[in-house]
Write a protein that holds these residues in place. Sequence first.
Motif, PDB file in Angstrom:
ATOM      1  N   ARG A   1      -7.327  -0.814  -3.169  1.00 33.45           N
ATOM      2  CA  ARG A   1      -7.987   0.352  -2.589  1.00 33.45           C
ATOM      3  C   ARG A   1      -7.187   1.641  -2.831  1.00 33.45           C
ATOM      4  O   ARG A   1      -7.731   2.651  -3.240  1.00 33.45           O
ATOM      5  CB  ARG A   1      -8.180   0.112  -1.091  1.00 33.45           C
ATOM      6  CG  ARG A   1      -8.862   1.242  -0.398  1.00 33.45           C
ATOM      7  CD  ARG A   1      -9.322   0.824   0.972  1.00 33.45           C
ATOM      8  NE  ARG A   1      -9.997   1.941   1.625  1.00 33.45           N
ATOM      9  CZ  ARG A   1     -10.541   1.872   2.813  1.00 33.45           C
ATOM     10  NH1 ARG A   1     -10.496   0.756   3.496  1.00 33.45           N
ATOM     11  NH2 ARG A   1     -11.123   2.919   3.340  1.00 33.45           N
ATOM     12  N   CYS A   2      -5.886   1.592  -2.579  1.00 32.09           N
ATOM     13  CA  CYS A   2      -5.107   2.846  -2.670  1.00 32.09           C
ATOM     14  C   CYS A   2      -4.292   2.928  -3.966  1.00 32.09           C
ATOM     15  O   CYS A   2      -3.649   3.943  -4.223  1.00 32.09           O
ATOM     16  CB  CYS A   2      -4.199   3.001  -1.459  1.00 32.09           C
ATOM     17  SG  CYS A   2      -2.929   1.730  -1.336  1.00 32.09           S
TER      18      CYS A   2
ATOM     19  N   SER B   1      -6.790   1.669   4.460  1.00 30.53           N
ATOM     20  CA  SER B   1      -7.000   0.358   5.091  1.00 30.53           C
ATOM     21  C   SER B   1      -6.612   0.405   6.566  1.00 30.53           C
ATOM     22  O   SER B   1      -5.825   1.243   6.984  1.00 30.53           O
ATOM     23  CB  SER B   1      -6.143  -0.706   4.414  1.00 30.53           C
ATOM     24  OG  SER B   1      -6.399  -0.744   3.044  1.00 30.53           O
TER      25      SER B   1
ATOM     26  N   CYS C   1      -2.864   5.004   2.568  1.00 27.73           N
ATOM     27  CA  CYS C   1      -3.986   4.083   2.323  1.00 27.73           C
ATOM     28  C   CYS C   1      -4.960   4.083   3.496  1.00 27.73           C
ATOM     29  O   CYS C   1      -4.561   4.135   4.653  1.00 27.73           O
ATOM     30  CB  CYS C   1      -3.481   2.670   2.089  1.00 27.73           C
ATOM     31  SG  CYS C   1      -4.818   1.495   1.756  1.00 27.73           S
TER      32      CYS C   1
ATOM     33  N   CYS D   1      -2.363  -3.014  -3.620  1.00 31.33           N
ATOM     34  CA  CYS D   1      -3.664  -2.856  -2.973  1.00 31.33           C
ATOM     35  C   CYS D   1      -4.658  -2.262  -3.975  1.00 31.33           C
ATOM     36  O   CYS D   1      -4.345  -1.311  -4.684  1.00 31.33           O
ATOM     37  CB  CYS D   1      -3.504  -1.939  -1.770  1.00 31.33           C
ATOM     38  SG  CYS D   1      -5.039  -1.370  -1.051  1.00 31.33           S
TER      39      CYS D   1
ATOM     40  N   CYS E   1       0.831  -1.204   0.000  1.00 24.94           N
ATOM     41  CA  CYS E   1       0.000   0.000   0.000  1.00 24.94           C
ATOM     42  C   CYS E   1       0.863   1.250   0.000  1.00 24.94           C
ATOM     43  O   CYS E   1       2.018   1.219   0.412  1.00 24.94           O
ATOM     44  CB  CYS E   1      -0.856   0.063   1.267  1.00 24.94           C
ATOM     45  SG  CYS E   1      -2.202  -1.115   1.297  1.00 24.94           S
TER      46      CYS E   1
HETATM   47 ZN   LIG Z   1      -3.878   0.151   0.211  1.00 22.29          ZN
END
Ligand SMILES: [Zn+2]
Length: 378
Positions: free
Chosen positions: A87-88, A60, A58, A85, A54
């Motif tokens: 997400r990021c 998370s 991030c 990741c 990440c």
């Molecule tokens: Zn991440």
Amino acid sequence: MTEAIRQKRNELAADGSWSDGSAENQGRWDAVVSRDRTQDGLFVYAVISTRIYCRPGCGSRPPHRKNVRFFPDGTEARKYGFRACKRCLPDDTPDWASRTMFVSRMCRLIETSSRTPTLALLAKSIGYSPFHSHRMFLEVTGITPRAYAVSVRTAALMTSLSATEKVTDAIHGDRAVSASQFYADMSRGLGMAPATFVKGGKGMTIHYATAASNIGRVLVGATDRGVCAILIGDDPEVLERDLRDRFPAAAIIEAGTELATTITQVVSLIHEPETATHLPLDIRGTAFQCRVWHALREVRPGETIAYSQLAERIGNPSASRAVANACGENPLAVAVPCHRVVRSDGTLGGYRWGVERKKSLLDRERRDNVARVLSPQT
Ligand SMILES: [Zn+2]
């Protein structure tokens, strides 16, 4: 796991330089714990238990320190079998917040320069290559730096152009500019012809869906470029009508499941503004409105700004009233955080989606800020 990666893993376990207790790594760890977005791009952290790496900012949940290894970048982390990741998106450097900040910096340089700055000069001001600077600018604003410079020069004209006014009225308000010149500048400055803008998004196709959030119903409208509307209220039908009023000439279609991820992202943006993920926006407005909205996006969760300060920040200190109007016309609730604008005396002022909602958004952000400061850093 291939043999090469297995071997790399063993080396990693033996070589502690990117994970030992040095001051440098302690600094990196602090950045991870505080989700410090300013460190994004300087290193990545990988988590042994999840095999994911990440960026420092991030959103998370922070991992256990003992499971974390630091790497200079994603390329290094992948050599050890770690995956990026989702997400990021640690390899898309810099992150959205930074890109917005860099672009705002370039906008301000354009606004305050007597002659249009060269791309090389703009790039130098943010420390990126001309290629990346240009791409970032286009991505965030939808127009090129050059087009933006043109739109700044015609900004006075544009502020007089509202969605209900005819283009010709706006032209005749300023006889110093010829009609053809005006059209040419407008077309470049807005990224679409002025007639299209005046007609409320003709040619746009907007898919929309609604969802529940803890401050009411949320309607999210999106084009293929990104989210163009986030409207908040009590009644889905009223929200849909509001969307149609704002984009009367656009094709507006109720979405199936294709907006599910986007809706989730928007709701999490409302519930946890600090941990919000990358959300592509399709911001449409006059050049003046766009300047106000981009400046607003720099006001962090938990902070507030007065209309007059915001007017100063976009280099137009006498335009408080116009700034307030632009805030009221903001079609992207929370993503363009107009709830963070208050009166100079500190009172809340108005909110397009209800003062109670403004109060509850601000209260939560302040609470979260206090909680973050008080929470132990390990
Ligand atoms: Zn991440």
